[in-house]
Design a protein around this motif. Structure first.
Motif, PDB file in Angstrom:
ATOM      1  N   SER A  37       0.494  10.037  -3.040  1.00 16.52           N
ATOM      2  CA  SER A  37       0.154   8.626  -3.264  1.00 16.52           C
ATOM      3  C   SER A  37       0.024   7.887  -1.943  1.00 16.52           C
ATOM      4  CB  SER A  37       1.236   7.956  -4.110  1.00 16.52           C
ATOM      5  OG  SER A  37       2.489   8.017  -3.454  1.00 16.52           O
ATOM      6  N   GLU A  38      -0.834   6.857  -1.931  1.00  9.54           N
ATOM      7  CA  GLU A  38      -1.031   6.060  -0.739  1.00  9.54           C
ATOM      8  C   GLU A  38       0.186   5.160  -0.515  1.00  9.54           C
ATOM      9  OE1 GLU A  38      -4.607   3.884  -0.957  1.00  9.54           O
ATOM     10  OE2 GLU A  38      -5.904   5.650  -1.085  1.00  9.54           O
ATOM     11  N   ALA A  42       2.453   1.925   0.042  1.00 11.31           N
ATOM     12  CA  ALA A  42       2.316   0.575  -0.515  1.00 11.31           C
ATOM     13  C   ALA A  42       1.880  -0.403   0.573  1.00 11.31           C
ATOM     14  CB  ALA A  42       3.647   0.130  -1.112  1.00 11.31           C
ATOM     15  N   SER A  43       1.094  -1.386   0.176  1.00 16.56           N
ATOM     16  CA  SER A  43       0.613  -2.379   1.125  1.00 16.56           C
ATOM     17  C   SER A  43       1.760  -3.269   1.584  1.00 16.56           C
ATOM     18  CB  SER A  43      -0.483  -3.226   0.481  1.00 16.56           C
ATOM     19  OG  SER A  43       0.064  -3.981  -0.597  1.00 16.56           O
ATOM     20  N   ARG A  71       2.678  -5.798  -1.084  1.00 19.21           N
ATOM     21  CA  ARG A  71       3.457  -5.228  -2.194  1.00 19.21           C
ATOM     22  C   ARG A  71       4.898  -4.975  -1.772  1.00 19.21           C
ATOM     23  NH1 ARG A  71       5.042  -5.402  -7.056  1.00 19.21           N
ATOM     24  NH2 ARG A  71       5.742  -3.401  -7.935  1.00 19.21           N
ATOM     25  N   ARG A  72       5.110  -4.469  -0.571  1.00 19.07           N
ATOM     26  CA  ARG A  72       6.464  -4.200  -0.097  1.00 19.07           C
ATOM     27  C   ARG A  72       7.264  -5.493   0.059  1.00 19.07           C
ATOM     28  NH1 ARG A  72       6.431  -2.223   4.935  1.00 19.07           N
ATOM     29  NH2 ARG A  72       4.177  -2.299   5.288  1.00 19.07           N
ATOM     30  N   VAL A  84       8.378  -6.648  -3.380  1.00 20.39           N
ATOM     31  CA  VAL A  84       9.487  -5.859  -3.910  1.00 20.39           C
ATOM     32  C   VAL A  84      10.805  -6.286  -3.281  1.00 20.39           C
ATOM     33  CG1 VAL A  84      10.477  -3.550  -4.033  1.00 20.39           C
ATOM     34  CG2 VAL A  84       8.041  -3.894  -4.522  1.00 20.39           C
TER      35      VAL A  84
END
Length: 239
Positions: free
Chosen positions: A2-3, A5-6, A9-10, A13
């Motif tokens: 998987s790529e 996380a941007s 997005r981080r 979170v």
């Protein structure tokens, strides 16, 4: 595999509800936080090893009074010109409550900071809207990044944004007797006062402006078929 996380997005979170929204566009990340979380989020972004935004390279104010509004979106052409450019409600001719269209902007004033992480080679833009449109206020970030001292003074001077906790919030670009905040969209083009030297009082005095207010019609360059016609005639004559 998987790529990764941007950045947006981080941040969502880790910071959770402190982040109102996040946008990634053209390689740039912007997060929006509430004014009450402004200081705590800034400290986290500076101190957390996951982010390490050591530098705040800019602080600026934003006035959304005429955001998305143009005096030229509709025009009625007549022998006297374009009526929209003269009669339209441009910035300075309506209040925030009377703004012509809904642009989904919740408040009039916002503060934007640009952060740099040398350790992680990342940049981040953080924005907060001021809750009070009459006295826009956000906490000062001087204790987090001391270099923002003059940036916040500039935003206060030009936009009237108050930075709570700033150690020396004074005007920095305009004179201390200046009336108003020059970068607000409703600030009159002719200003509020003018300055002259009074030989009798032997000092500088401030007086109301002595010229009449006027509406400036912006210059708009439009396509002119005469140019293409002249080029075509020139090419025809050369054959």
């Amino acid at each position: 595999m998987s790529e990764p996380a941007s950045l947006a997005r981080r941040l969502e979170v880790q910071l959770g509800p402190k982040v109102v929204s996040s946008i990634e566009r053209k390689g740039e990340t912007t997060i929006e936080v509430l004014p009450e979380n402004w200081l705590s989020v800034a400290k986290t972004l500076r101190d957390d090893p996951a982010w390490q935004f050591e530098q705040c390279i800019d602080v600026c104010g934003v006035d959304y009074l005429s955001y998305g509004q143009t005096e030229w979106d509709t025009t009625d052409v007549s022998s006297e010109g374009f009526s929209r450019g003269v009669e339209g409600k441009g910035a300075g001719r309506f209040s925030w409550a009377e703004r012509p269209r809904d642009t989904n902007i919740p408040r009039r004033f916002a503060v934007v900071v640009h952060l740099l992480s040398i350790a992680h080679n990342q940049r981040l833009r953080m924005r907060a809207f001021c809750e009070d449109d009459d006295v826009p206020t956000v906490p000062s970030l001087v204790e987090v990044w001391p270099a923002v001292n003059w940036f916040e003074r500039e935003a206060f001077d030009l936009f009237g944004i108050v930075f709570e906790g700033h150690p020396d919030l004074r005007r920095i670009l305009t004179d201390y007797g200046f009336v108003g905040h020059a970068f607000r969209k409703d600030f009159p083009l002719i200003g509020n006062v003018e300055v002259r030297y009074d030989p009798e009082k032997k000092r500088v005095v401030y007086e109301p402006v002595s010229i009449e207010p006027r509406v400036l019609v912006p210059r708009t360059i439009r396509d002119d078929s005469r140019y293409e016609q002249a080029m075509a005639e020139r090419e025809a004559g050369a054959k």
